[in-house]
Each structure stands twice: as C-alpha cells, then as structure tokens.
Design an enzyme around this catalytic site. Structure first.
Site, PDB file in Angstrom:
ATOM      1  N   THR A 143      -1.146  -0.715  -3.452  1.00  0.00           N
ATOM      2  CA  THR A 143      -0.960  -0.154  -4.716  1.00  0.00           C
ATOM      3  C   THR A 143      -0.360  -1.105  -5.893  1.00  0.00           C
ATOM      4  O   THR A 143       0.709  -1.638  -5.787  1.00  0.00           O
ATOM      5  CB  THR A 143       0.287   1.178  -4.771  1.00  0.00           C
ATOM      6  OG1 THR A 143      -0.561   1.639  -3.548  1.00  0.00           O
ATOM      7  CG2 THR A 143      -0.050   1.840  -6.084  1.00  0.00           C
ATOM      8  N   ASP A 186       4.300  -5.699  -6.320  1.00  0.00           N
ATOM      9  CA  ASP A 186       4.700  -5.329  -7.686  1.00  0.00           C
ATOM     10  C   ASP A 186       5.491  -4.141  -7.955  1.00  0.00           C
ATOM     11  O   ASP A 186       5.839  -3.773  -8.776  1.00  0.00           O
ATOM     12  CB  ASP A 186       3.258  -4.914  -8.507  1.00  0.00           C
ATOM     13  CG  ASP A 186       2.869  -3.309  -7.960  1.00  0.00           C
ATOM     14  OD1 ASP A 186       3.036  -3.272  -6.886  1.00  0.00           O
ATOM     15  OD2 ASP A 186       2.298  -2.548  -8.835  1.00  0.00           O
ATOM     16  N   ASP A 195       0.331  -6.280  -1.175  1.00  0.00           N
ATOM     17  CA  ASP A 195       0.538  -5.071  -1.232  1.00  0.00           C
ATOM     18  C   ASP A 195      -0.660  -4.257  -1.601  1.00  0.00           C
ATOM     19  O   ASP A 195      -1.977  -4.802  -2.159  1.00  0.00           O
ATOM     20  CB  ASP A 195       1.622  -4.779  -1.852  1.00  0.00           C
ATOM     21  CG  ASP A 195       1.830  -3.042  -2.295  1.00  0.00           C
ATOM     22  OD1 ASP A 195       2.170  -2.478  -1.177  1.00  0.00           O
ATOM     23  OD2 ASP A 195       1.921  -2.678  -3.262  1.00  0.00           O
TER      24      ASP A 195
END
Length: 844
Positions: free
Chosen positions: A532, A731, A530
């Site tokens: 961010t 996350d 991912d």
C-alpha cells in the site's frame, strides 16, 4: 535497559569519539554516540544516574548530557541549527548556535567530518580554502543610500531622490569573493613571476644578450626584488598554512609546498648575500651561486593558479543546490480582506490566502483553496509531466503554475517548506563522509611524512651518486619530490563525487540522507517493498459493501463500519469514511475503541461489540467465517483487492471490498530494478490471495502476506543473517521498524513523517522509479569515486619516483620543480572535473 540522551558541545567526528569513549569508561554500560543527531544511546544492566554520566563526560571532555527532548519534525535528519566553531584548531569550546545561510563554511575534504566554521578562511587540518555552504536566504530587500527609510522588495529607483536602490545586505556570496581574491593575487603573482622566469631562462640563449646590459650578479638581485611581492603578498597564505600545519602537526599539501618553495627561495637569498659559504659545485662560470628565484615563484604561482581553478570548479559542484535556491521566489500575492497585495515572502504566515498567477512560482507550501491548476513539479520530483491539481491538493514552494490562476492556503513557510528541507538535506549529505573515504583518509595520514622522507633520501642518493654538480642535482630533485606530491587529489576524490551526486539526485527527486546511504545502495542485493502506497497508489477506495445476514442491510453494515473507522487514521479506514460520506451515512459514537496493528479495529456501538478487520482478527474475537463467505472473499482477493470482515457479537455479518490501484509506473520500475540485479520481494499485511495477485501482476521475485510490523522486521533480520544486503522501501508507520533495520531504508515522500525519519533515501514523488534512479545514481557515483581514487593514487605513485630522478639512468630525463608544480596543481583540478561529469549522468 536502553536510554537515549542529548549531548551538547560536539562539533566534529573527533568530538563524537571522545564522548563515546568517555561514557564507555563507566562499568556496566555500552554507549553509542552519534553526531547527527547529537545523541548518546546508552545500554545498561541497571539504572545509572544522569550525574554519573555527566561526571564521566566532564572527566575527559567539556560536553554536557541531558535527557532527550523529543519533538515532531518532518525530517529527523534535517537540523535547522548546527554547532558552529571558529577557524581555530586549538579551540574546542562549544560555540553559539548560528543560523544556516551565507556565513557557514566547510572543508571540501571534510577533514573533521561535519564540522563547520562561521567565517571564511582555510581548513586548519588540510589548509584548503573553506567553501561556503549554499542555503536558502531571506528575501533581499533594497533601500536608498540617501533615504534609508525607503525599503522595497525589488531593485528600482528611490521615490524621493530617484537614486538607484541598493541591497540592504551584500549579495555577493563568499564563494565569489574567494575566487575574485585569488584571481587578483594570481594576476599580481603572474605579473612579477613572468619577468623572473624570462631572466632565468635567458641563460639558455648562446651569448646571452642581457648580460651586455648588466652582470649576472645584478640580474640575480633584480630577480630577488621581483620575487618579494610574490612571496610576501600573493602567495604568503601558502606559507601561513604550511607553518600552521607544522605546529599543529596536521601535515598536508601546503606543508610540502611551503618547505619546497621556501627552501628554494631562502637558499637563493643566502646565495646572494653570502656566496662565499657555498662550495664551487654551486657556482656558475661567472662566480655567482646558482639561484632558484624562478623555481620558487613559478612553483607558487602555478599552485595559486591551481587554487584559482579549484575555486571556480567548487562553485560548480554545488550548482544543484544553487539551482534549487533560485526556485524560491522572494514575493507573493497575498489576499487580505478580499484585496490582493504583493508582499515579501517573509511576511507570509500559515493560514494566509495567496493568489498564484499563470507562470508564477509557488512561494510556500500549502493546499489548493480555489481553482484547478496544472503544476510543473519537475524541479522537485524530477518528473517532466505537469500534474493536474484540484481543491485540497498539496502544492510545494518553487514549483511552477501553468496557465490557470488559483488561490492557495499557506501551510508551511521558511525552513519548514519541502524545498528548504531538500536544500538542507542536500547540504548535510554533501558534507557527510562515505565509508570508502576511510581508506583515502588513512593513506593521507601517512602521506606527507613519507614524501618528506623520500625527498631526504633523494637528496642523499643524488649527493653521493649523482653527476657533477651533484649537490645541485640533489637539491633540485629533492624539491621536485616535495612539490609534485599531492595529498589533496586523494582527499578530494570522494567528497567531490558525493557532492555532485547528491545534487544530481535532488534534481531527480531522490533525496540522499548521507554519503553512506549513497555508497550502500550500490551494494544492495534484495529490495523489500511494501504494497500500500509503495506498489499501489495509496489511495484506496471502497468498491462495495456486502451483507451476509438478511437481518442487516448494506446501509446498516456501512453505518457500523463508518462508526468503527471514525476513530482510525488508517488509509483503508479513511476510504470507508469517504464512501460513507458519499452515501450520506451519519457517524455514530463508538466506545472502547482499540486499533490492533496488522489486524483491524474493535469497539462498542449501542452496547454491542463490533470487530472490523482480517481473518486473524476474526479468529481473535472467535467469529466463525463460513465456507461460503470465505470462497466469495477469496475470489475477490484473487483480483488484488482487500477485504475486511465485520463481526457483531462474534458473528460475521458482512464485509467491505477495498481496491487500491497499482501505480502505472510500478511494473516498469520493478523490471528495471531486476535488470540491475536486485531481487524484489513484497511484504504486506494484506491477505495471501491479494498479495499473490499483485505479485503475479508485477512479476515479483517473491512475496510474504499477512505480515505484522514485527514480522517484517524479523524477516529482514533473517535475510541479513544469511549474508544478504537488504534495502526496504515503505511509506507507513508500520514500515518504520523494518526501514530502520534494513541496510538501506527508502521512504516514499508521499508517506508518513515516521517512515521518512527512518530512511536513508527519500523519494520526493513516492514512485518506485525513484529507487531505480537511486540505484543507477549510486552505481555511477561509486564508479566515479573509484576513478578519482585510482587517478589520485596513480598520479602520486608514478609522479614521485619520476621527480626523484628514476628515469635519469635510462633516458637522461629529470623533472623540473616547475613542471612538478604544474602537474600537482592540475591533479586536484582533474579530480574535480571528473566529478563534475556526474552532472550530465543519465539515471533515468
């Protein structure tokens, strides 16, 4: 339809299989049962009542089924309580739930999966000594033997009588007790075995001088007398284990030892008492029958020595957990009404203010209230550089304060702290089985019967074709076959490496959920990341707010953005709220708020419809983005920044530019992963231009932009369908479906609980370098396991034929049962020692 239920009463993998089979007897359903957590996922064409499910379970098992009670926890794979069962193989009744801590034991070979026992003893399946689970304990308190009303947090002298204070509870753990008990028995066994061995070996001396003292017959009786303490005290446990293995038909190493040594000793006793029943082949020149007291006692004493060495080595395999346990202090300085008071760790509660002085360990999890300390977090994150902290920053139990004092607010205590959860996760992972162990388990299931069969064949062949005295040769070689075989080396090959490897990972900030995750990581071909919080720092900040309509000032644009985002928990929303606070923007009430996943947010302010988000959201609300605005935004996005448009009543009036800095470690970590053979691809919900800018900066193998959670999930399914092994690192809550679908989910420890719950590996620091460490660790653990399996299989494949006498026709060599016992004892120890090499493995 699909429902999830909780199953009570399961304690091992056999229980799980029984429960699954019982539920699948119901027509029209497909049930999958897991042990950790103890749940049943039931797919059905039409609704089936709970009563019918319970009926099916009750028909074949004693388990109970109930609707699942979902509760929010930090790590779903960490359980504070487990079903404990007593050390009785025939007792399958569910026991009461017991606390983790000293008093919880498991088999090092994991014969019954995750099954644990609440008292010390030997495994009912393989007969090995149970090992105590290392886990966090309450702070030790001390009292006076004469004045029990005196209770202190530290050792010292009684203030009344001056006597040394003693622990209120025993502090020696069971591991040390097991070792000391074996050491005592070994000393006794050695003390009686050495004289027996010397008497027997004296026969090799020409004109044996000891026969001048008394006849061979009486020396045989002396050997018998000396062997009694060895057989019936020091090593009697081996015969108990052998007997138990036979009556339960869980044949193991002790079955072979018990039969081999037992037959040798009983043969010798019968030879002493009834020498005339034996043919002349078994008799010496003096008319006595050959006795094998020295073989029986030496074999048993050497096996005992092997157990002793194993007990010491086992203590080192979970040393990582023990080191983590030492990190937690047992006292803290609590601030009460402005006064400082040193208290036990047990008397600290959430909300308490604690002062941490320079050089002290942080006692619990919390946040900085006053001060700006530098904290050494290396023992948890694996990173050697201390971290500067400021007000409201999080701190963890067991980390060490630098040279500044500070005050912290307690947030988590006891089993809720990160340190306790790490310890529990490491314990749980250490007990789990890797898929590669299935092969060893399958071989072990047939091992003992095959060895017994080979032993019988060996006796027959030597009795028929062997030289005189053929029966003596047959007897000795048959015993050597039984003694040299070692199924334990095979059984220990995988769990020992897993235990040391998981501990090594924990010390480096890589938390492994189970052994399967550790094995799978070595097979991964593609890593999906991912953006961010994974590639970037996850701390977005507003760079600028721009108006594209003269009717609205930048402050008015910001007011509307802040109003909309005040109801959102997205990291980008929090960045705009922080920026608004700095600009003294007052938050206005919003109505009809709705967050649209992967697009943005909408709501109403003063009766007007607002929309804040990406171009997809603008298209949904039919807000046209002019070419001029689009060109300006694309130029910003090419710099790797994120842009959110603001529309009022379907008209774009401005946008906000948000930057999220790429982590300094990301580029280096991605290069390491690519060097290890992984293809690294980024999936992001951000726009194409921003994603391309980040991808180019990091030299990624590819990227996909404007991905919704379901898009990430579908893309991973496509990769898997093409035969690729996919790992996913993320996350956020939006990453959870993809993390669960991937062959391995990797969660950043700095992320959300939902992401952590969905992952097989968690990185404490939340850094991509942790993935490189996990890949290296997996590779080295799997290589170590294969070395162990190769040695264990090779040892038995070579050792058994040699013991049977394969070399005799060519070299005239035979293997003494005593040498066979020595080789067998060291085979298990060597597997453990090889696993311990992982402690010093370089995974950075």
């Amino acid at each position: 339809m699909k429902h999830t239920y909780k199953i009570s009463g399961m304690s091992c993998n056999g229980c799980r299989t029984n429960a699954e089979n019982a539920l699948n007897t119901i027509e029209g359903i497909k049930a999958t049962v897991t042990l950790n957590p103890p749940e049943a996922i039931v797919e059905m064409d039409k609704h089936i009542s709970l009563e019918k499910l319970q009926e099916a379970l009750s028909a074949k098992t004693h388990y109970t089924i109930a609707p699942i009670d979902v509760q929010e926890v930090d790590f779903s794979h960490i359980h504070d309580a487990k079903n404990k069962v007593e050390d009785k193989p025939q007792d399958n009744k569910p026991k009461s739930i017991a606390k983790n801590g000293n008093g919880t034991f498991y088999c090092p070979m994991h014969c019954e999966g995750d099954k644990t026992y609440d008292k010390a003893g030997s495994c009912p399946v393989c007969g090995m000594d149970l090992v105590e689970e290392a886990s966090s304990n309450k702070a030790t308190k001390y009292t006076c033997p004469m004045h029990p009303e005196i209770v202190e947090d530290e050792p010292g002298a009684c203030p009344i009588c001056g006597m040394d204070l003693v622990p209120m509870e025993a502090t020696d753990d069971e591991e040390d007790k097991t070792y000391l008990n074996l050491l005592r028995k070994f000393k006794i066994a050695a003390a009686f075995t050495i004289p027996i061995f010397l008497i027997a070996m004296s026969e090799m001396i020409p004109n044996n001088p000891i026969y001048k003292l008394m006849d061979l017959k009486y020396w045989n009786w002396l050997q018998f007398a000396l062997s009694i303490p060895v057989i019936f005290y020091a090593t009697w446990m081996f015969f108990e284990r052998a007997w138990r293995s036979i009556i339960t038909w869980n044949l193991n190493m002790f079955t072979l030892i018990g039969i081999g040594a037992g037959v040798a000793w009983l043969f010798s006793v019968v030879a002493l008492l009834f020498p005339n029943v034996f043919p002349d082949q078994f008799k010496t020149e003096m008319g006595t029958v050959f006795v094998y007291f020295e073989a029986a006692t030496v074999i048993l004493t050497l096996v005992l020595m092997g157990q002793l060495l194993e007990a010491r080595a086992h203590g080192k395999t979970n040393s990582a957990i023990k080191e983590l346990l030492k990190l937690a202090p047992n006292k803290a300085t609590k601030i009460v009404d402005g006064e400082e008071k040193v208290v036990s760790i047990d008397s600290i509660h959430p909300g308490d203010l604690l002062r941490v002085k320079p050089g002290e360990k942080i006692p619990v999890d919390g946040s900085i209230h006053e001060g700006e300390p530098v904290i050494d977090e290396s023992m948890i994150s694996g990173e050697p550089i201390p971290v500067q902290k400021k007000k409201d920053d999080k701190v963890s139990s067991g980390t060490i304060n630098g040279n500044k004092t500070f005050v912290m607010v307690t947030e988590k205590v006891g089993s809720e702290t990160l340190l306790s959860q790490i310890i529990e996760m490491v314990n749980s992972a250490s007990r789990s089985k890797a898929p590669i162990q299935k092969m060893a388990d399958k071989i072990s299931g047939y091992f003992v019967p095959i060895v017994v069969f080979i032993s019988i064949i060996t006796f027959i062949i030597w009795a028929i074709f062997g030289p005189e005295p053929s029966y003596v040769y047959a007897f000795v070689n048959a015993i050597a076959v039984l003694i040299i075989a070692c199924p334990c080396a095979l059984g220990l090959a995988t769990p020992m490496s897993v235990m040391v490897g998981v501990g090594k990972g924990a010390q480096s900030g890589v938390l492994i959920k189970n052994a399967e995750s550790l094995e799978k990581m070595n097979e991964m071909e593609v890593l999906v990341i991912d953006k961010t919080g994974t590639v970037t720092e996850g701390k977005p900040s507003v760079e600028k707010v721009e108006s594209v309509e003269t009717d609205f000032s930048e402050n008015e644009i910001l007011e509307k953005i802040v109003a909309l985002n005040s109801s959102s928990e997205h990291p980008l929303a929090q960045a705009t709220l922080k920026y608004g606070k700095e600009k003294n923007i007052k938050i206005q009430p919003i109505s009809n708020f709705e967050a649209i996943t992967g697009k943005g947010v909408i709501g109403e302010l003063n009766g007007k419809k607002l929309a804040l988000g990406n171009d997809k959201l603008m298209a949904d609300v039919k807000a046209n983005i002019s070419t001029k605005i689009s060109e300006e935004v694309i130029a910003v996005q090419k710099q790797g920044k994120t842009v959110s448009y603001l529309a009022v009543e379907n008209k774009v009036i401005g946008f906000v530019v948000i930057a999220d800095k790429i982590k300094e470690s990301s580029k280096e970590a991605i290069h390491k992963l690519q060097k290890d053979g992984l293809q690294v691809i980024m999936f992001t919900g951000d726009n194409e231009e921003t994603a391309k800018a980040v991808s180019d900066t990091l030299n990624l193998d590819g990227f996909k932009a404007q991905m919704l959670p379901q898009d990430k999930l579908e893309e991973i399914k496509k990769m898997q369908a093409s035969g690729k092994k996919v790992a996913m690192a993320g996350d956020g809550i939006n990453d959870a479906p993809a993390l669960s679908q991937a062959d391995i989910g990797i969660a950043m420890g700095t992320g959300t609980d939902v992401a952590i719950q969905s992952a097989g590996i968690t990185l404490v620091k939340g850094d991509l370098n942790g993935i490189a460490k996990a890949k290296q660790l997996s590779h080295k653990v799997m290589r170590n396991i294969k070395q162990n399996l190769f040695f264990a299989l090779g040892y038995n494949v070579i050792g058994i034929p040699i013991a049977a006498g394969l070399l005799y026709p060519f070299f005239g060599m035979l293997l003494s049962p005593m040498i066979a016992a020595l080789a067998m004892s060291f085979s298990s120890v060597s597997v453990i020692v090889n696993a311990l090499r992982l402690k010093n493995a370089d995974i950075d």
